[in-house]
Design a protein around this motif. Structure first.
Motif, PDB file in Angstrom:
ATOM      1  N   SER A  89       0.842  -1.199   0.000  1.00  0.00           N
ATOM      2  CA  SER A  89       0.000   0.000   0.000  1.00  0.00           C
ATOM      3  C   SER A  89       0.872   1.241   0.000  1.00  0.00           C
ATOM      4  N   VAL A  90       0.827   1.991  -1.109  1.00  0.00           N
ATOM      5  CA  VAL A  90       1.746   3.103  -1.328  1.00  0.00           C
ATOM      6  C   VAL A  90       1.037   4.448  -1.148  1.00  0.00           C
ATOM      7  N   ASN A  91       1.642   5.300  -0.328  1.00  0.00           N
ATOM      8  CA  ASN A  91       1.223   6.698  -0.141  1.00  0.00           C
ATOM      9  C   ASN A  91      -0.202   6.830   0.374  1.00  0.00           C
ATOM     10  N   GLY A 133      -3.415  -2.945  -0.889  1.00  0.00           N
ATOM     11  CA  GLY A 133      -2.889  -2.653  -2.210  1.00  0.00           C
ATOM     12  C   GLY A 133      -2.378  -3.932  -2.869  1.00  0.00           C
ATOM     13  N   ILE A 134      -2.711  -4.132  -4.141  1.00  0.00           N
ATOM     14  CA  ILE A 134      -2.336  -5.349  -4.865  1.00  0.00           C
ATOM     15  C   ILE A 134      -1.004  -5.125  -5.583  1.00  0.00           C
ATOM     16  N   GLY A 165      11.090   8.929  -1.951  1.00  0.00           N
ATOM     17  CA  GLY A 165      10.123   9.744  -1.223  1.00  0.00           C
ATOM     18  C   GLY A 165       8.802   9.067  -0.961  1.00  0.00           C
ATOM     19  N   ASP A 166       8.573   7.899  -1.600  1.00  0.00           N
ATOM     20  CA  ASP A 166       7.324   7.177  -1.371  1.00  0.00           C
ATOM     21  C   ASP A 166       7.275   6.605   0.046  1.00  0.00           C
ATOM     22  N   LEU A 167       6.057   6.384   0.494  1.00  0.00           N
ATOM     23  CA  LEU A 167       5.780   5.702   1.757  1.00  0.00           C
ATOM     24  C   LEU A 167       5.045   4.420   1.397  1.00  0.00           C
ATOM     25  N   ILE A 168       5.515   3.273   1.876  1.00  0.00           N
ATOM     26  CA  ILE A 168       4.850   2.018   1.550  1.00  0.00           C
ATOM     27  C   ILE A 168       4.594   1.214   2.816  1.00  0.00           C
TER      28      ILE A 168
END
Length: 278
Positions: A70-72, A78-79, A89-92
């Motif tokens: 599951s991103v951002n 999230g698949i 910079g993404d958050l997962i």
């Protein structure tokens, strides 16, 4: 009915929990810029196979993957796919589970991809993780389920949010019982809803997956067309942390933590139960 486990059954759940911890370790290392979420899924599959464990997400209600990525602004479920490429910079949040001899482990963590993350994102993840530990600390003999919910909510509500406003405690999803199935009674809210009452009393053999989900904005969510992916309704970024925990006569045992939760609980003045696997 709440499934109460024997010490022998808790030991089996600890085996599954350690596999989940291994999946977390491997996927955390693989969550780098340029990796796809399917890459992470393949890493998880390999670790599970190496440990002789089965994934508990794959096929669950038709879910098509081994883990949830599951991103951002995606909160949960999230698949993994080839199109979602992780960026600096993404958050997962990665949610993973394992089955050993019919017994389940389930846990999630939030990771930072690359470097240079905004302070409010770092604080969001910290608040979410610490609220989970507040809930774990409330797993005491004689307490009730609502005491765990209250501990989680109280911790989050007391944290100042950078820039003002309040954190959103996700309303439609929460923790759950775990054992011979991944999701069992009771459902654990991450806030207190008084009409639900106090819930069952916590006794030895009581096992919970404690999993707060917190956003920078709205607590409301929507499910996308794939019928799995859950996003915040205002697209604010979110964090998700989870551990499976068993309450024993000697205290809580964090089944999905490598050290059983010993170090973190000790810092909170709580003695973790002895590890049944030594």
């Amino acid at each position: 009915m709440v499934e109460i486990k024997t010490p022998e059954q808790i030991a089996k759940m600890r085996e599954a929990g350690l596999v989940v911890a291994a999946v977390h370790r491997a996927t955390r290392e693989a969550a780098v810029p340029g990796a796809t979420t399917r890459d992470l899924d393949q890493v998880a599959r390999k670790v599970l196979a190496e440990h002789g464990a089965k994934p508990n997400f794959l096929g669950y209600g038709g879910f098509p993957a081994t883990i949830c990525t599951s991103v951002n602004d995606v909160v949960v479920h999230g698949i993994p796919d080839d199109e979602t490429v992780l960026k600096d910079g993404d958050l997962i949040s990665i949610d993973a589970g394992a089955i050993i001899d019919g017994w389940h482990g389930d846990a999630a963590f939030t990771a930072f991809v690359g470097s240079g993350h905004a302070p409010e994102l770092v604080e969001l993840s910290r608040v979410t993780e610490e609220s989970m530990w507040a809930g774990i600390a409330a797993m005491k003999l004689g307490n009730r389920l609502v005491d765990v919910s209250r501990a989680i909510e109280t911790y989050i509500r007391r944290q100042p949010k950078p820039g003002g406003g309040k954190y959103g405690i996700i309303e439609d999803y929460g923790g759950h019982g775990i054992g011979t199935a991944m999701h069992m009674e009771p459902h654990l809210l991450n806030y207190v809803e008084r009409r639900r009452g106090k819930g069952p009393k916590l006794v030895p053999g009581f096992c919970l997956a404690i999993e707060p989900m917190v956003s920078l904005g709205s607590p409301r969510t929507e499910v996308l067309e794939d019928e799995w992916t859950v996003e915040t309704i205002d697209h604010s970024w979110s964090s998700h942390w989870e551990h499976s925990v068993a309450l024993t006569a000697e205290g809580p045992l964090v089944l999905t933590a490598e050290d059983g939760g010993k170090a973190k609980l000790a810092a909170m003045g709580i003695t973790a139960a002895p590890d049944p696997l030594g």
